[in-house]
Write a protein that holds these residues in place. Structure first.
Motif, short mmCIF file in Angstrom:
data_model
loop_
_atom_site.label_atom_id
_atom_site.label_comp_id
_atom_site.label_asym_id
_atom_site.label_seq_id
_atom_site.Cartn_x
_atom_site.Cartn_y
_atom_site.Cartn_z
N PHE A 184 0.87 -1.17 0.00
CA PHE A 184 0.00 0.00 0.00
C PHE A 184 0.91 1.23 0.00
O PHE A 184 1.74 1.39 0.89
CB PHE A 184 -0.91 -0.01 1.24
CG PHE A 184 -1.94 1.08 1.22
CD1 PHE A 184 -3.19 0.84 0.66
CD2 PHE A 184 -1.66 2.34 1.72
CE1 PHE A 184 -4.15 1.86 0.62
CE2 PHE A 184 -2.60 3.35 1.69
CZ PHE A 184 -3.85 3.10 1.13
N ILE A 185 0.75 2.09 -1.02
CA ILE A 185 1.68 3.21 -1.20
C ILE A 185 1.00 4.54 -0.89
O ILE A 185 -0.10 4.82 -1.38
CB ILE A 185 2.18 3.28 -2.67
CG1 ILE A 185 2.62 1.91 -3.18
CG2 ILE A 185 3.29 4.33 -2.82
CD1 ILE A 185 3.84 1.34 -2.52
N LYS A 186 1.64 5.36 -0.09
CA LYS A 186 1.18 6.75 0.09
C LYS A 186 2.40 7.63 0.33
O LYS A 186 3.51 7.10 0.48
CB LYS A 186 0.16 6.84 1.23
CG LYS A 186 0.65 6.41 2.61
CD LYS A 186 -0.51 6.30 3.61
CE LYS A 186 -1.12 7.65 3.96
NZ LYS A 186 -2.14 7.57 5.02
N ASP A 187 2.21 8.95 0.35
CA ASP A 187 3.33 9.78 0.81
C ASP A 187 3.17 9.94 2.32
O ASP A 187 2.47 9.17 2.96
CB ASP A 187 3.45 11.10 0.00
CG ASP A 187 2.30 12.06 0.23
OD1 ASP A 187 1.46 11.81 1.11
OD2 ASP A 187 2.24 13.08 -0.48
N PHE A 188 3.86 10.91 2.92
CA PHE A 188 3.80 11.01 4.39
C PHE A 188 2.40 11.39 4.87
O PHE A 188 2.11 11.32 6.06
CB PHE A 188 4.82 12.04 4.91
CG PHE A 188 6.25 11.56 4.87
CD1 PHE A 188 6.59 10.35 4.29
CD2 PHE A 188 7.26 12.33 5.44
CE1 PHE A 188 7.91 9.91 4.26
CE2 PHE A 188 8.59 11.89 5.43
CZ PHE A 188 8.90 10.69 4.83
N VAL A 189 1.51 11.81 3.91
CA VAL A 189 0.22 12.37 4.31
C VAL A 189 -0.99 11.63 3.72
O VAL A 189 -1.91 11.28 4.44
CB VAL A 189 0.15 13.86 3.90
CG1 VAL A 189 -1.21 14.45 4.23
CG2 VAL A 189 1.25 14.67 4.58
#
Ligand code: ADP
Ligand code: MG
Length: 230
Positions: A100-105
């Protein structure tokens, strides 16, 4: 309920003309980037007033890597990557079934989504984040995929260490755990049930910029006033 309200623009001539000295300011609005929140804090401090949530407390919940270690028992395993060039290799070395990929937010909620099974799919997700949001905030977070039961996610809020539910029911254990361990006076805690029945923390976030998801306006203002206007 006793709150006074002013509007604030973070982007157009940010100023605090509306502020009285010694006031405590609780923000409600769009997510602010680190630098914009720090500017906001500076303006408030210059007025001899204070933010309920300092910029360091804001970042303690707004950026995933800042809270992950404290809550790692209750949330999907996560690797944070600052240097995007290395991300594909890191993914490969993890060798998980699904990522599961996201940035820091934020994740990618529309279009192609945030879940991939192969490291070669990563550039596609990064491109999509850039297209939708114009930047990667902070860096990337690679999270181990966990199967959640659909529609079981519930948002809780913690205020000064005390957790609250949207419907006055008792808060589950992971919510109490987060409420006690995270250094922020106001934040949200999202809990979902995994298919094996275990309750997991999906993410936490700054309460000021969290949507009301599942909360009536009255209920949120009620719990805030209990704590803030005492
Ligand atoms: N590690 C994970 N495994 C499986 N599903 C996940 C995982 N992390 C998040 N999700 C699902 O994706 C949704 C969005 O992820 P979330 O971390 O809440 O990102 P956002 O900040 O964009 O809301 C969650 O509500 C949850 O349903
Ligand atoms: Mg979320």
């Amino acid at each position: 309920m006793g709150f006074s309200i002013s509007t604030h623009s973070a982007t157009e001539n940010p100023g605090t003309a509306y502020l009285e000295e010694k006031e405590t300011v609780l923000y409600r609005g769009w997510m602010l980037k680190k630098e914009d929140y720090q500017t906001f804090e500076l303006l408030v401090l210059q007025k001899n007033a204070r933010l309920f949530t300092s910029s360091s407390s804001y970042l303690a919940t707004h950026h995933l890597p800042n809270w992950y270690d404290r809550l790692s028992l209750y949330t999907p395993e996560t690797v944070a990557i600052a240097d995007l060039e290395t991300a594909e290799n890191v993914l490969e070395s993890l060798a998980w079934n699904k990522y599961f990929i996201k940035d820091f937010v934020k994740s990618v909620k529309t279009s192609i989504g945030s879940v991939i099974t192969d490291s070669h799919e990563l550039p596609k997700i990064i491109d999509e984040m850039m297209r939708l949001r114009g930047e990667i905030e902070g860096g990337l977070c690679i999270r181990r995929f966990e199967e959640f039961v659909p529609h079981t996610e519930v948002r809780y809020f913690a205020i000064e260490g005390e957790p609250f539910s949207p419907n006055r029911k008792p808060c589950p254990e992971p919510v109490w755990f987060a409420a006690k361990r995270i250094q922020s006076p106001f934040f949200s805690i999202d809990i979902a049930q995994r298919t094996d029945g275990v309750l997991r923390i999906v993410e936490i976030g700054d309460g000021q910029v969290s949507d009301r998801t599942g909360w009536s306006c009255d209920r949120l203002v009620e719990v805030l006033s209990q704590k803030l206007l005492k």
